[in-house]
Write a protein that holds these residues in place. Structure first.
Motif, PDB file in Angstrom:
ATOM      1  N   MET A   1       3.123   0.892 -16.014  1.00 55.43           N
ATOM      2  CA  MET A   1       3.420   0.227 -14.736  1.00 55.43           C
ATOM      3  C   MET A   1       3.503   1.263 -13.620  1.00 55.43           C
ATOM      4  O   MET A   1       4.084   2.331 -13.802  1.00 55.43           O
ATOM      5  N   ALA A   2       2.907   0.953 -12.468  1.00 53.44           N
ATOM      6  CA  ALA A   2       2.887   1.891 -11.345  1.00 53.44           C
ATOM      7  C   ALA A   2       4.279   2.024 -10.733  1.00 53.44           C
ATOM      8  O   ALA A   2       5.101   1.107 -10.792  1.00 53.44           O
ATOM      9  N   GLN A   3       4.525   3.188 -10.159  1.00 58.62           N
ATOM     10  CA  GLN A   3       5.780   3.422  -9.446  1.00 58.62           C
ATOM     11  C   GLN A   3       5.912   2.437  -8.290  1.00 58.62           C
ATOM     12  O   GLN A   3       4.978   2.227  -7.520  1.00 58.62           O
ATOM     13  N   GLN A   4       7.089   1.827  -8.160  1.00 61.92           N
ATOM     14  CA  GLN A   4       7.362   0.963  -7.015  1.00 61.92           C
ATOM     15  C   GLN A   4       7.465   1.827  -5.757  1.00 61.92           C
ATOM     16  O   GLN A   4       8.170   2.840  -5.751  1.00 61.92           O
ATOM     17  N   VAL A   5       6.751   1.454  -4.725  1.00 63.12           N
ATOM     18  CA  VAL A   5       6.800   2.180  -3.455  1.00 63.12           C
ATOM     19  C   VAL A   5       7.567   1.343  -2.450  1.00 63.12           C
ATOM     20  O   VAL A   5       7.214   0.186  -2.181  1.00 63.12           O
ATOM     21  N   ARG A   6       8.617   1.945  -1.873  1.00 61.45           N
ATOM     22  CA  ARG A   6       9.512   1.239  -0.945  1.00 61.45           C
ATOM     23  C   ARG A   6       9.339   1.828   0.463  1.00 61.45           C
ATOM     24  O   ARG A   6       9.604   3.011   0.678  1.00 61.45           O
ATOM     25  N   TYR A   7       8.913   0.979   1.366  1.00 59.13           N
ATOM     26  CA  TYR A   7       8.674   1.374   2.757  1.00 59.13           C
ATOM     27  C   TYR A   7       9.913   1.175   3.615  1.00 59.13           C
ATOM     28  O   TYR A   7      10.611   0.163   3.507  1.00 59.13           O
TER      29      TYR A   7
END
Length: 369
Positions: A1-7
């Protein structure tokens, strides 16, 4: 699973909301926090990103621990001060809407920022990522045998209304050739792979906004003009801008010509502005015209309807975020539109504003990194 990216997002007016819609289409991404001082725009942003924390300042945004990157979509004249605030607080990867800056006096501040900021900065030049322009860029050298002349025509609608009407005045936008046209100067430099050395422009406020007044002041932004840019190595490029020509089928037309042929890209404007009585909106197209054998070859370059629905830039905002998120995740180290790229595009815009004002050719390198 890809890393969650938080903007974390600074500014969610019209363009900021386009970014929100496109971020929502990306897997494993979320908008964690938003700073938007205008109540109406903040409410619209919250409806698009209901799980985002709404904060009251840039400082409060930077204090949110659970952030992986920042997106700046504030008015042009706020960009440099916000970059300085970020640099003094917390170094995170930044996607910064164009233009990088508006005031020539900010160059010294940008030098300090560039030399001290330790995270990647990507300047948002959406036009590079329009599918038809991506095809154009990939094929231009082969189709032309090496570009000698490159022209861009934008025939479009007038500037839209923005919060506080900031985009009606040069002192806030940097001028139309900076605010709007840095996109095209970036495309020129990127396509030709060379640096600009001389800029000549003729322009005017011929039609738009002349009957408007804001606190007793009439807008002063250019709505039409021509810009010629000479590049190292001898290539030349030209921009033709008209912002009272929304009746055209295509909003942008690009043409590159070299010793063996010509290649063109035709980009429709925002689908939401296309009159329904005219039927379906135009589809972007790419045309190659070799000198031998003669005969143009036309390719339709359709865009996913979901991406067209998400914004006004022919799907490019999505593809730009896709690449930026890969950078944030560490899947690539390539910043495709660097701080220096955004800087050079503004320098050409400043030179064009100056040339149009004085009637003299201007060297843009005086403002370049």
């Amino acid at each position: 699973m890809a890393q969650q990216v938080r903007y974390g997002i600074i500014g969610c007016g019209m363009m900021g909301q386009e970014h929100l819609r496109n971020i929502a289409l990306l897997p494993d991404t979320q908008v964690a926090a938003i700073f938007e001082p205008d109540a109406e725009m903040a409410a619209k942003a919250q409806s698009l990103a209901p799980d985002a924390l709404m904060v009251e300042s840039v400082a409060a945004l930077l204090a949110v621990e659970d952030l992986d990157c920042l997106l700046i979509v504030s008015p042009n004249f706020r960009h440099v001060e916000q970059l300085q605030d970020i640099a003094g607080t917390r170094a995170l990867p930044i996607l910064l809407e164009k233009p990088l800056f508006t005031d020539p006096d900010d160059v010294a501040k940008l030098v300090t920022f560039r030399d001290t900021y330790r995270a990647p900065v990507w300047v948002a030049m959406e036009y590079r990522y329009m599918p038809v322009i991506s095809h154009f860029l990939d094929r231009a050298d082969d189709a032309t045998g090496g570009i000698k002349q490159f022209s861009i025509r934008e025939h479009r609608f007038p500037f839209l209304e923005k919060v506080g009407d900031w985009n009606r005045f040069n002192r806030y936008t940097g001028g139309t050739f900076v605010e709007k046209c840095c996109h095209f100067f970036d495309l020129m430099r990127h396509t030709l792979g060379a640096e600009p050395i001389r800029v000549m422009a003729s322009a005017a406020q011929a039609v738009n906004h002349l009957s408007e007044a804001y606190e007793g002041e009439t807008p002063d932004i250019i709505d039409s003009g021509y810009v010629i840019v000479d590049f190292e190595g001898g290539a030349r490029a030209m921009l033709e801008l008209c912002m009272f020509a929304e009746g055209a089928a295509y909003q942008e037309e690009l043409s590159a010509v070299g010793p063996t042929g010509k290649i063109e890209a035709f980009v429709p404007g925002p689908g939401r502005f296309w009159p329904t009585h005219l039927g379906p909106a135009p589809v972007a197209k790419l045309v190659t015209s070799p000198r031998a054998p003669q005969g143009p070859i036309t390719h339709d370059i359709p865009v996913d309807p979901a991406l067209l629905e998400a914004g006004d830039h022919n799907g490019s905002t999505f593809y730009q975020h896709q690449k930026f998120v890969a950078l944030v995740r560490g899947e690539t180290s390539v910043v495709e539109v660097s701080l220096n790229d955004g800087w050079a595009a503004v320098a050409v815009g400043i030179a064009a504003q100056e040339s149009a004002r004085t009637g003299q050719a201007v060297d843009p390198r005086r403002w370049m990194p």
